[in-house]
Design a protein around this motif. Structure first.
Motif, PDB file in Angstrom:
ATOM      1  N   ILE A 175       0.000   6.151   0.495  1.00 24.59           N
ATOM      2  CA  ILE A 175      -0.526   6.535   1.812  1.00 24.59           C
ATOM      3  C   ILE A 175      -1.691   5.605   2.154  1.00 24.59           C
ATOM      4  CG2 ILE A 175      -1.484   8.407   3.211  1.00 24.59           C
ATOM      5  CD1 ILE A 175      -0.465  10.346   0.993  1.00 24.59           C
TER       6      ILE A 175
ATOM      7  N   TYR B 182       4.703  16.446   7.985  1.00 22.81           N
ATOM      8  CA  TYR B 182       4.906  15.286   7.115  1.00 22.81           C
ATOM      9  C   TYR B 182       5.830  14.265   7.758  1.00 22.81           C
ATOM     10  CZ  TYR B 182       6.640  12.438   3.248  1.00 22.81           C
ATOM     11  OH  TYR B 182       7.014  11.383   2.459  1.00 22.81           O
TER      12      TYR B 182
ATOM     13  N   THR C   3       4.501  13.322   0.110  1.00 27.52           N
ATOM     14  CA  THR C   3       4.670  12.098  -0.671  1.00 27.52           C
ATOM     15  C   THR C   3       4.989  12.428  -2.123  1.00 27.52           C
ATOM     16  OG1 THR C   3       3.065  11.004   0.787  1.00 27.52           O
ATOM     17  CG2 THR C   3       3.589   9.895  -1.286  1.00 27.52           C
TER      18      THR C   3
ATOM     19  N   LEU D  81       0.738  15.208   4.043  1.00 29.42           N
ATOM     20  CA  LEU D  81       0.897  13.840   3.538  1.00 29.42           C
ATOM     21  C   LEU D  81       0.950  13.809   2.011  1.00 29.42           C
ATOM     22  CD1 LEU D  81      -1.514  11.977   5.978  1.00 29.42           C
ATOM     23  CD2 LEU D  81       0.941  11.500   5.713  1.00 29.42           C
TER      24      LEU D  81
END
Length: 422
Positions: A202, A244, A224, A220
């Motif tokens: 990220i 997301y 991820t 996020l």
């Protein structure tokens, strides 16, 4: 005989130097034993001595057996052409330079006392855990304390190397480096690498922009990590999943491979869902975190700064769609102590070195105010009379065990060298 013992004898002249002779019966007068650099090439550089009638300046090579010269292929290495003396324990072969001139040999065992050999053998006797376990608590306190400080900074140098590697990867963005380092250490040993991969996947510019929306940060991080892929029923999970996919499309974030996070064998408070939520809340509650952390100077200052919990959903959950009894999930002091040890102190050390500022005494004082870790290694040291009252002492002992005792590097250790003196 181990080469490190012969290195020790030569380096500190622990042998009779009054009537040294080569195997060709030429007298040797040592002016300078040379510099022990522990680099590739000969063992001791820039030695000076008189051999026979000739004064020499050059290098000294040390082996257990003279034939090791050929076993190590030195005969084809130009770096060894300037060797003026070959110091060995057993002379089982004649050694020649590339121009076919013979290299003078000193058989060192002929000049070492029985007492020092006995001390060496005693040091390396088989013990249950480490070689010096019976003598450890008897070491002079001044020697031990000085060696502790050296060990602490050796460990810190190694930890700061990882910080410097992150700096290269992240274009010298200290805030991004701190985020990655925090993520790794929030994951602890089991999930540390996975959390680091998540943080790297990220862009930190996105974390900065979205830090005002805690749900976006959680989306996020959890997304991820691959924790939003199932079809959940809870409204909160569904909302995070929508966020997301919206965010990765908005910022064109490629979905990098991340190693699966582990729940197995973790206490529930260390589940990756909880730790990632706490990390998200830290960056939601604190802006410009690096500039704040670099000024921290005590455990209490860390506790005061980082008063964060997992999000409200996680007060009654450890996993999605599985409700549990309410439990407030604030970061504990023991967890924050690990963050101090593994994140804050290393990044302060690395940053101070980068700007040319010495803060060694401050770091020692900081660590002395942090509680000692608890693990099997430290418990074992305590059973031999060496306790650790704080993180400065515990980090030193971990360095001692992992980098010296485990590697049988007693002759590079101040404790081992002291015991060898008898």
């Amino acid at each position: 005989m181990r080469e490190d013992f012969i290195h020790y004898l030569w380096r500190f002249k622990k042998f009779d130097t009054t009537n040294l002779r080569t195997t060709q019966n030429e007298q040797i007068v040592i002016i300078k034993t040379g510099d022990y650099l522990e680099l590739s090439g000969p063992d001791f550089f820039n030695a000076q001595m008189i051999i026979g009638e000739q004064k020499w300046a050059g290098n000294v090579e040390i082996h257990s057996r003279a034939s090791d010269w050929y076993s190590h292929f030195h005969e084809n290495d130009k770096a060894y052409e300037n060797v003026i003396l070959h110091v060995v324990w057993e002379n089982d072969s004649t050694i020649f330079r590339m121009n076919n001139t013979e290299i003078p040999v000193l058989v060192l065992k002929d000049y070492v006392s029985e007492e020092i050999i006995a001390s060496y053998n005693s040091l390396y006797e088989t013990k249950s855990w480490i070689f010096c376990e019976k003598e450890l608590s008897q070491i002079d306190d001044f020697i031990f304390k000085n060696w502790q400080e050296r060990l602490f900074f050796e460990r810190l140098v190694r930890k700061s190397q990882f910080v410097n590697e992150l700096l290269l990867d992240l274009n010298n963005d200290w805030e991004a480096v701190l985020f990655c380092l925090l993520a790794k250490n929030f994951g602890l040993n089991t999930n540390g690498n996975s959390f680091l991969q998540i943080a790297k996947a990220i862009p930190f510019s996105v974390i900065r922009k979205e830090s005002f929306e805690i749900e976006n940060l959680e989306a996020l991080l959890l997304g991820t990590a691959g924790l939003l892929e199932k079809d959940y029923e809870d409204v909160y999970c569904i909302d995070l999943k929508i966020r997301y996919y919206y965010l990765i499309d908005k910022y064109k974030i490629s979905q990098s491979h991340v190693d699966a996070v582990e729940f197995f064998k973790h206490r529930p408070d260390n589940f990756p869902t909880i730790r990632l939520s706490q990390l998200a809340n830290l960056y939601h509650s604190q802006q410009n975190l690096f500039s704040k952390m670099i000024r921290l100077n005590s455990a209490q200052s860390v506790y005061d700064l980082i008063k964060i919990s997992a999000s409200s959903y996680w007060q009654t959950h450890y996993q999605f769609d599985k409700e549990s009894s309410f439990k407030s999930k604030f970061l504990s002091k023991s967890f924050l102590d690990l963050i101090i040890i593994n994140t804050i102190i290393p990044i302060q050390f690395a940053y101070s070195n980068r700007i040319g500022e010495s803060i060694s005494e401050n770091l020692i004082s900081f660590m002395m105010g942090v509680g000692s870790e608890k693990n099997a290694i430290l418990d074992k040291f305590e059973s031999f009379g060496i306790s650790s009252e704080n993180a400065f002492e515990s980090q030193s002992l971990l360095e001692l065990k992992n980098e010296y005792c485990n590697k049988k590097s007693c002759l590079k250790c101040a404790i081992g060298m002291n015991l060898l003196k008898g």
